[in-house]
Design an enzyme around this catalytic site. Structure first.
Site, PDB file in Angstrom:
ATOM      1  N   PRO A 328       0.834  -1.207   0.000  1.00 42.15           N
ATOM      2  CA  PRO A 328       0.000   0.000   0.000  1.00 42.15           C
ATOM      3  C   PRO A 328       0.870   1.259   0.000  1.00 42.15           C
ATOM      4  O   PRO A 328       2.027   1.233   0.419  1.00 42.15           O
ATOM      5  CB  PRO A 328      -0.791  -0.120   1.309  1.00 42.15           C
ATOM      6  N   ASP A 383      18.389  -1.452   7.347  1.00 39.42           N
ATOM      7  CA  ASP A 383      19.251  -2.476   6.753  1.00 39.42           C
ATOM      8  C   ASP A 383      18.442  -3.260   5.724  1.00 39.42           C
ATOM      9  O   ASP A 383      17.223  -3.384   5.825  1.00 39.42           O
ATOM     10  CB  ASP A 383      19.769  -3.415   7.841  1.00 39.42           C
TER      11      ASP A 383
END
Length: 603
Positions: A328, A383
């Site tokens: 979304p 990360d």
């Protein structure tokens, strides 16, 4: 059905297994040497050296895998080894690991090597370690004079203050402490402030991991307090108060504080672990909700973390039924992003083509992601886990997602039976996009998000990272309320940028024009021009200008660039600066000691 041979008859099978293990042992020796070197660099305040060491260690694993593959090709013509021999190689390898102290990491190394040699069709448990073969329970280093995983201290016999002092001095750091007695008193007061007076149970004890955790300018003592049936985690950051003297900066006593310093948005620790599984087990006992994959990654064993994450994904797929969908939010120009709603991660693929005004290439974008991987992320950049040849069951892919994949990334997908094989993707923690957080938030949440956004960008530029596209949609809010940057395709080093002021308009026509009336070079940045994109919502504008009125002043950006060019590295804290003892208990600090330095650093 077990296809393994009853007899291990191949000499080459044993030789190949032994060669792979010898190369893993070399890799892990280099890994540990880096942690030992980190102690020396920390003691000498060689911050640039610590950054270099952390960068080099990230690429070390792939270098060792490549060397091992080349050796196997040269010595054994590995690509042409009979496929009936590979199960024997794995069995020999298992036998060699029965008394090994890093068996789980050695299994992952075996997989990395074999996946460079074998075709995907052989990526099953007969040939590689789809599941672990050697238990990591109760492994301990029993060599003479070896450090245990953790040390136990019993304050009942000598008192808590004396025990805390012994814990600190046992690490034998070379620079003296500015005032260790003062710092211990601060810890005692912080414990009292957090827990009040608590009765010492008969089992009252403190467990402390035997190695320090090094990152940036900080070394962390990590441990747990056992009292009755309570397990209380703690971490004590050690920093240089000033040149040549150390100080205990604070004590972190809450699980959420420890989870933040071990989070996916921070760079990896440098820590010396002879038995990594024992360290991970200890850390999970004080952060029980944290996946093993994330803990292995945070202590620098990112390939092991990546391996465990993939196993977690496969396990989740076998115990869930929802479908992968397009993520979304606002679609990106460069990346196609999809997610599995029941799994807290997003999957990102570089599109085959980029519409204007994007001018970049797949290789350049991959370089940006590698830059972030090797850079100090400061708790402000997510990360990423990078994978190739990932097979997902077609039945679990939403039809709209399949159409989007075929449209945007046809070069990266391949149909194989009932699976869709993705040739390359990145995986990141799913966060709430900051634009949605601000759009739907209460006034207090908007203020928090805006303050965090400004702090995040300011910390990034101090660390030599210019985000490029600084729209709110490119930032996310973590479970702990931290704002983190996650869109890297336009990232640049700040020192490569030209910070410029907008020249005054030459006439009324310039002033009314929707286009710049001045030349703009490829590395020019104009902080004054960011306001219209960031301050459109009146509620956001009010809080933004209250907390970060200097954000649009080019001098803020130029000052950071100038400090970087002089080689200065600012102080960053993985915890709220207000928790620092020099700010929390200023009455305990005499004039001229670290208090004034601390106040300046936190300003």
């Amino acid at each position: 059905m077990n296809h393994f041979p009853k007899l291990l008859s191949s000499q080459i099978g044993f030789d190949v297994a032994q060669t792979i293990l010898e190369n893993f042992d070399r890799h892990y020796r280099i890994f540990r040497e880096a942690a030992v070197e980190a102690k020396d660099l920390f003691e000498r305040s060689d911050w640039h050296g610590l950054q270099r060491l952390a960068r080099e260690r990230i690429t070390s694993y792939d270098d060792r895998v490549r060397e091992c593959v080349e050796l196997l090709e040269d010595e054994y013509d590995a690509e042409n080894i009979d496929h009936d021999v590979w199960p024997q190689i794995k069995l020999h390898y298992i036998g060699l690991l029965t008394s090994h102290r890093q068996p789980e990491c050695a299994e992952t190394f075996f997989n990395s090597v074999c996946c460079k040699i074998l075709h995907r069709a052989y990526f099953n448990n007969d040939f590689i370690f789809v599941r672990p073969a050697i238990s990591t329970e109760y492994i301990e280093n029993d060599e003479p004079a070896a450090k245990p995983t953790y040390r136990a201290y019993y304050p009942g016999s000598e008192g808590l203050a004396a025990t805390l002092e012994r814990i600190v001095t046992n690490f034998q750091l070379n620079p003296p402490f500015e005032d260790l007695e003062r710092d211990i008193a601060c810890i005692m007061q912080a414990i009292h402030d957090e827990f009040g007076a608590f009765d010492e149970a008969v089992n009252f004890q403190i467990h402390v991991l035997s190695s320090l955790f090094y990152r940036n300018k900080t070394a962390y003592i990590v441990g747990r307090i056992i009292n009755g049936d309570r397990v209380l985690p703690f971490a004590v950051p050690i920093r240089h108060a000033r040149a040549g003297v150390l100080a205990l900066d604070t004590v972190l006593l809450r699980r959420d504080q420890l989870k933040i310093i071990f989070s996916f948005s921070h760079s990896y620790f440098l820590v010396d672990m002879n038995v990594p599984s024992a360290y991970v087990q200890f850390l999970r006992s004080i952060m029980p909700g944290k996946p093993k994959a994330e803990i292995y990654t945070s202590v620098g064993l990112q390939k092991q973390g990546k391996n465990l994450f993939y196993r977690d994904l496969l396990h989740h797929l076998s115990h869930s039924s929802d479908r992968f969908i397009i993520a979304p939010g606002i679609k990106g120009l460069v990346m196609l992003v999809f997610t599995l709603p029941s799994f807290p991660y997003v999957f990102k693929m570089i599109k085959d083509h980029f519409p204007p005004p994007k001018e970049t290439t797949r290789e350049q974008i991959m370089d940006k992601y590698l830059l972030v991987k090797r850079h100090d992320r400061l708790g402000r950049m997510a990360d990423t886990l990078e994978y190739s040849s990932v097979a997902l069951p077609l039945a679990r892919l939403d039809d709209a997602l399949v159409r989007e994949l075929e449209k945007e990334v046809p070069s990266l997908i391949e149909y194989e039976g009932d699976s869709l094989v993705i040739k390359h993707l990145y995986i990141e923690r799913r966060m709430v996009p900051l634009n949605l957080y601000l759009q739907n938030g209460s006034d207090a949440e908007i203020e928090h998000g805006v303050r965090e956004y400004g702090n995040a960008v300011k910390e990034l530029i101090q660390a030599n990272i210019f985000p490029g596209d600084m729209l709110y949609k490119n930032f996310g809010v973590t479970r702990h309320g931290r704002v983190v940057f996650y869109d890297y395709d336009e990232i640049e080093y700040l020192t490569d940028c030209n910070v410029r002021r907008v020249p005054p308009p030459r006439n009324d026509e310039d002033e009314m024009s929707g286009e710049p009336w001045y030349t703009v070079g490829p590395h020019d940045i104009f902080p004054e021009t960011y306001a219209p994109f960031l301050l459109g919502d009146p509620r956001v504008r009010e809080h933004f200008l209250a907390h970060h009125a200097d954000f649009f002043d080019p001098q803020l950006w130029q000052d950071s660039k100038d400090r970087l060019l002089r080689g200065e590295l600012p102080d960053f804290f993985a915890y709220e600066p207000a928790l620092r003892f020099c700010l929390r208990y200023p009455e305990r600090f005499a004039p001229g000691d670290a208090a004034e330095d601390g106040k300046r650093a936190a300003a």
